[in-house]
Design an enzyme around this catalytic site. Structure first.
Site, short mmCIF file in Angstrom:
data_model
loop_
_atom_site.label_atom_id
_atom_site.label_comp_id
_atom_site.label_asym_id
_atom_site.label_seq_id
_atom_site.Cartn_x
_atom_site.Cartn_y
_atom_site.Cartn_z
CG MET A 12 5.37 -24.17 -91.28
SD MET A 12 3.77 -23.97 -90.44
CE MET A 12 2.90 -22.86 -91.57
N GLY A 13 7.36 -25.56 -95.60
CA GLY A 13 7.24 -26.18 -96.90
C GLY A 13 5.98 -25.75 -97.63
N GLY A 67 14.44 -22.35 -98.59
CA GLY A 67 14.58 -21.63 -97.33
C GLY A 67 15.59 -20.50 -97.41
CG ASP A 68 19.46 -21.45 -98.57
OD1 ASP A 68 19.38 -21.62 -97.34
OD2 ASP A 68 20.01 -22.26 -99.33
#
Length: 309
Positions: free
Chosen positions: A222-223, A252-253
């Protein structure tokens, strides 16, 4: 063993432009290039964490050769398939004055079904029971929308745990084949469900729907608001770490890399949450899509806050 699959790699060119403006001449102050594409980013982070992986991907032309050479220089095992055409170059524009990150991504190569089938055969032939296969990123032109569904089913049948990180139709088809873990972000999960998921409770409910449909673990990033870690019997919400932002590319990776590394190492759920959040935050502090050093991750581990929900 961890195998990462990147069907649409890129050479990531990251530039800084203070006060980036439309319809104006903009001056680049710094520039760097990195081998990119979500799966390659995962492999780079796994290496920094102290693990090993084999990066599988499809490349073309001089840009593809440049990526292969860069991955080799990083000491990461690779199994690339070269095809006609030129691998894409993606431009990442960072404005340190306005605190914005803008991505300009090229469409990439065109692949044939024969190429995809040959790559999938090579991957499944190498799998040992318990291995992890990470399927992540966009699909190249020529790849059917159900490619991740086909690959997930084949890798599962070969005995692998499949980690899926995709968006749109590729994500939906992949989920239908029941991967071990899925890691959508909040926007991807909203698009998947066809409704706006505004709160953590909304996202948790959607994640639990995925669990009910056969996915064993769901992680929703969610950042700056943190992440949700959901399984059939447990769920955690981790707070976001406040760190100086170098680039959000690959955050995210980095989380996927930490999840795969933790699973291979047999880490507890709690230690997995800590490592995933710290690794993602450490990589946000880096420029471009380079991977953060393990020491930077370790410094952040004590700051990770999470609780059961």
């Amino acid at each position: 063993m961890i195998i990462t699959v990147t069907l649409n790699p890129a050479l990531d060119k990251t530039v800084e432009i203070p006060d980036f403006s439309l319809d104006a001449v903009n001056r680049i102050t710094t520039i760097r290039t990195d081998p990119g594409g979500k799966g390659l980013n995962v492999s780079k982070v796994i290496a920094k964490l102290g693990g090993k992986s084999t990066a599988v991907g499809v490349l073309g032309g001089a840009t593809g050769r440049r990526i292969a050479d860069a991955m080799d220089a990083l000491g990461i095992a690779c199994n690339f398939t070269f095809v006609e055409g030129e691998t894409r170059t993606n431009l990442k524009v960072i404005d340190p004055a306005r605190h914005t990150n803008t991505d300009l991504n090229e469409p990439g190569l065109t692949v044939t079904q024969d190429t995809l089938d040959g790559m999938l055969h090579a991957v499944t032939a190498a799998i040992q029971p318990g291995d992890i296969v990470v399927l992540s990123g966009s699909l190249p032109k020529g790849a059917p929308a159900d490619t991740y569904g086909v690959w997930t089913a084949a890798c599962r049948e070969a005995g692998a745990r499949v980690f899926l990180d995709a968006d749109g139709e590729p994500l939906a088809h992949g989920l239908a084949a029941k991967p071990y873990l899925a890691k959508p972000n909040n926007h991807e999960l909203s698009r998947l469900t066809g409704r706006t998921l505004e709160t953590a409770d909304d996202l948790l409910a959607a994640a639990r729907e995925m669990i009910a449909q056969g996915v064993e673990r769901v992680v929703v990033s969610m950042g700056g608001d943190g992440a949700l870690f959901v399984s059939a019997d447990r769920a955690f919400r981790a707070e976001g770490l406040k760190v100086p932002v170098g680039s959000t590319v690959g955050a995210g990776d980095s989380m996927v890399a930490a999840l795969a590394y933790a699973a291979e190492q047999g880490m507890s759920d709690e230690d997995t949450v800590r490592l995933a959040v710290a690794t993602s935050a450490a990589n946000v502090m880096c420029s471009g899509s380079q991977a953060a050093e393990r020491s930077a991750v370790d410094e952040l581990l004590p700051r990770v806050v999470f609780h059961s929900i």
